[in-house]
Scaffold this motif. Structure first.
Motif, PDB file in Angstrom:
ATOM      1  N   ASN A   6       0.858  -1.187   0.000  1.00  0.00           N
ATOM      2  CA  ASN A   6       0.000   0.000   0.000  1.00  0.00           C
ATOM      3  C   ASN A   6       0.891   1.233   0.000  1.00  0.00           C
ATOM      4  O   ASN A   6       2.082   1.158   0.347  1.00  0.00           O
ATOM      5  CB  ASN A   6      -0.914   0.024   1.231  1.00  0.00           C
ATOM      6  N   GLU A   7       0.316   2.353  -0.381  1.00  0.00           N
ATOM      7  CA  GLU A   7       1.075   3.605  -0.338  1.00  0.00           C
ATOM      8  C   GLU A   7       1.363   3.955   1.119  1.00  0.00           C
ATOM      9  O   GLU A   7       0.444   4.049   1.939  1.00  0.00           O
ATOM     10  CB  GLU A   7       0.292   4.736  -0.995  1.00  0.00           C
ATOM     11  N   PRO A   8       2.622   4.130   1.489  1.00  0.00           N
ATOM     12  CA  PRO A   8       2.967   4.417   2.889  1.00  0.00           C
ATOM     13  C   PRO A   8       2.856   5.906   3.206  1.00  0.00           C
ATOM     14  O   PRO A   8       2.881   6.759   2.313  1.00  0.00           O
ATOM     15  CB  PRO A   8       4.428   3.960   2.966  1.00  0.00           C
ATOM     16  N   ASP A   9       2.751   6.207   4.497  1.00  0.00           N
ATOM     17  CA  ASP A   9       2.861   7.594   4.933  1.00  0.00           C
ATOM     18  C   ASP A   9       4.323   7.882   5.278  1.00  0.00           C
ATOM     19  O   ASP A   9       5.176   6.997   5.261  1.00  0.00           O
ATOM     20  CB  ASP A   9       1.934   7.889   6.108  1.00  0.00           C
ATOM     21  N   ASP A  10       4.621   9.121   5.586  1.00  0.00           N
ATOM     22  CA  ASP A  10       6.015   9.502   5.851  1.00  0.00           C
ATOM     23  C   ASP A  10       6.579   8.783   7.072  1.00  0.00           C
ATOM     24  O   ASP A  10       7.776   8.482   7.127  1.00  0.00           O
ATOM     25  CB  ASP A  10       6.117  11.018   6.040  1.00  0.00           C
ATOM     26  N   GLY A  11       5.729   8.541   8.080  1.00  0.00           N
ATOM     27  CA  GLY A  11       6.212   7.842   9.263  1.00  0.00           C
ATOM     28  C   GLY A  11       6.656   6.429   8.945  1.00  0.00           C
ATOM     29  O   GLY A  11       7.652   5.942   9.492  1.00  0.00           O
ATOM     30  N   GLN A  12       5.954   5.754   8.058  1.00  0.00           N
ATOM     31  CA  GLN A  12       6.346   4.408   7.658  1.00  0.00           C
ATOM     32  C   GLN A  12       7.633   4.431   6.858  1.00  0.00           C
ATOM     33  O   GLN A  12       8.513   3.577   7.032  1.00  0.00           O
ATOM     34  CB  GLN A  12       5.210   3.765   6.856  1.00  0.00           C
ATOM     35  N   ILE A  13       7.762   5.394   5.977  1.00  0.00           N
ATOM     36  CA  ILE A  13       8.995   5.522   5.197  1.00  0.00           C
ATOM     37  C   ILE A  13      10.176   5.802   6.123  1.00  0.00           C
ATOM     38  O   ILE A  13      11.282   5.294   5.913  1.00  0.00           O
ATOM     39  CB  ILE A  13       8.857   6.637   4.141  1.00  0.00           C
ATOM     40  N   GLU A  14       9.935   6.614   7.155  1.00  0.00           N
ATOM     41  CA  GLU A  14      11.025   6.922   8.075  1.00  0.00           C
ATOM     42  C   GLU A  14      11.526   5.670   8.795  1.00  0.00           C
ATOM     43  O   GLU A  14      12.720   5.503   9.038  1.00  0.00           O
ATOM     44  CB  GLU A  14      10.581   7.969   9.085  1.00  0.00           C
ATOM     45  N   CYS A  15      10.619   4.751   9.146  1.00  0.00           N
ATOM     46  CA  CYS A  15      11.025   3.481   9.756  1.00  0.00           C
ATOM     47  C   CYS A  15      11.893   2.680   8.800  1.00  0.00           C
ATOM     48  O   CYS A  15      12.914   2.107   9.194  1.00  0.00           O
ATOM     49  CB  CYS A  15       9.783   2.661  10.135  1.00  0.00           C
TER      50      CYS A  15
END
Length: 487
Positions: free
Chosen positions: A441-450
């Motif tokens: 799914n398209e991630p949010d910035d917090g997920q990308i940061e992880c």
């Protein structure tokens, strides 16, 4: 204005020039990244910070070189991925959901304002022993960078609605995901399915998988100075999440893996074979049609399974982390700085995803099962029709699983992963790429940061090993000259 490309076409056409062997796995509110020398886990904690832990990898190539032979290495990689995946899930479950009875985080934290770190100790990483006796490192990474959208930092989507992660955390904090003992009622699949805390209690899973370690001795005095001198709570004695004395130890992990494999065999081998026997008839009456129908049923079960679990809120979040993993690897392979802004621009699909490997396994299985002389065994042994013949077919399928995994690995990972520009590769990987629409799914910035936090820990180790190897080569080149001058 040109027509916008799909993620599928972009994944093929925009594959980065810098290929990497680093791969990952989506976890519960986190990401596991695996490199050549270590693997790391980055988990978003309920308080908002990112917990990062890493462990060394021991390839054992010098001792067991045969495990790296063609075909054999595919089976080894599959088993290693399963083992590391279970270990990473344990770490993620501990730090994403584990809370004590008072509702506070289980990890010892100071009463600090958000963004000040919040971890007890001197700031030095806690250390423990990895399962293979290699050193491991764990620490609390800084909270979300200030460049991120506030909505992502707070776990709220741009529209202002609470994200799935917020709902999961509020369930735990509000008691909806509490233990059965707290609620005073039995477990119900209808009411409790998808509630992590309740399901873990009902299944007897132990959620306190804590990391051994504490602050270094010389920094112990700094721990009480955090947040204006307010002391941290006394830190209880902890055990490694893989310590043999831990309640959820190696034995429980082995049982979980075995049960998972048994479920997979029943769901993707036994059940399709049984249904195929009802539709087509006996195996030796029309072998090719039997194998084709069996293979199509297996793929259908797999697709339906992914679609079904993808409806669960927690799995949707996990698939978002899967997309974040792909975007981060894309960003690195294109040589850009690892930031959420850069990674966000890339497609969530990737040509070297493990989903393509799973689909290839099912396609290769049809071919391998068709050419395997099971009919000869049936005739030679005089196997009667009905259950005995079906049992033999299922047994041969189970025994051939390592062969199929080895062939699929050579095609999807070794060949296709190294030649993504080849037109034939696009044909081979197309089914697996389509499946990624279900598993990402398209991630949010917090997920990308992880994903970036986990990726950086692996890359740091790769750079350190490369620098050490370069220094060693320089030393070896200098030795002959020293020896000559000394003579």
């Amino acid at each position: 204005m040109g027509e916008e490309k799909s993620d599928l076409s972009r994944a093929f056409s925009e594959d980065g020039a810098r290929k990497t062997h680093v791969g990952g796995q989506a976890l519960i509110e986190g990401i596991m990244m695996r490199g050549k020398y270590n693997w790391s886990v980055a988990v978003r904690e309920p308080a908002g910070g990112i917990y990062v832990e890493e462990h060394d990898l021991a390839s054992g190539r010098a001792k067991n070189g045969w495990l790296h032979w063609p075909l054999v290495r595919g089976c080894r990689a599959l088993v290693e991925s399963l083992v590391l995946g279970f270990k990473a899930l344990e770490i993620a479950a501990e730090h994403a959901f584990a809370e004590d009875d008072s509702g506070e985080a289980a990890a010892p934290t100071c009463e600090t304002a958000e963004g000040t770190g919040g971890a007890c100790g001197s700031g030095s990483p806690a250390r423990t022993d990895s399962p293979l006796g290699c050193p491991a490192r764990a620490e609390l990474a800084p909270g979300p960078s200030r460049s991120l959208r506030p909505e992502a930092v707070e776990g709220v989507h741009a529209g202002g609605e609470p994200s799935d992660a917020d709902a999961a955390v509020s369930d735990v904090e509000g008691g909806t995901g509490g233990s059965l003992a707290d609620e005073g009622k039995g477990f119900s699949w209808k009411d409790d399915f998808g509630r992590p805390g309740t399901m873990m209690d009902a299944l007897g899973a132990q959620t306190s998988l804590e990391v051994v370690g504490g602050p270094d001795a010389e920094g112990s005095g700094d721990a009480d100075a955090l947040d204006g001198g307010r002391p941290c709570a006394a830190e209880p004695e902890k055990k490694s999440f893989l310590d043999e004395e831990a309640e959820f130890g190696k034995g429980a992990m082995a049982v979980s893996m075995v049960l998972g494999l048994v479920l997979g065999v029943v769901l993707f081998i036994v059940a399709p074979a049984f249904v195929t026997n009802l539709i087509v008839g006996e195996y030796d009456q029309n072998t090719v049609l039997w194998n084709v129908v069996d293979g199509l049923l297996r793929v259908a079960v797999f697709v339906f399974y992914l679609w079904l679990i993808g409806r669960m809120a927690e799995i949707k979040r996990m698939f978002g982390y899967h997309g974040a993993e792909h975007k981060t690897i894309h960003c690195y392979e294109h040589g850009l700085p690892l930031t959420p802004e850069n990674a966000r621009s890339f497609p969530r699909l990737h040509v070297r995803c493990g989903t393509a490997f799973l689909i290839m396994v099912m396609i290769i299985a049809i071919l391998v099962y068709t050419v395997t002389p099971i009919n000869g065994l049936i005739a030679a042994w005089g196997v009667p029709d009905g259950a005995p013949k079906l049992a033999l077919v299922i047994l041969v399928r189970i025994l051939l699983m390592p062969v199929i995994a080895g062939i699929s690995y050579e095609i999807t990972v070794r060949w296709a992963g190294s030649h993504p520009e080849n037109p034939l590769v696009k044909v081979v990987l197309w089914p697996g790429m389509q499946m990624q629409y279900l598993t990402t799914n398209e991630p949010d910035d917090g997920q990308i940061e992880c994903a970036i936090a986990a990726m950086q820990r692996v890359l740091e180790r790769e750079e350190a090993e490369a620098a050490g190897a370069a220094d060693a080569r320089k030393g070896e080149e200098g030795d002959p000259g020293t020896a000559v001058s000394a003579a």
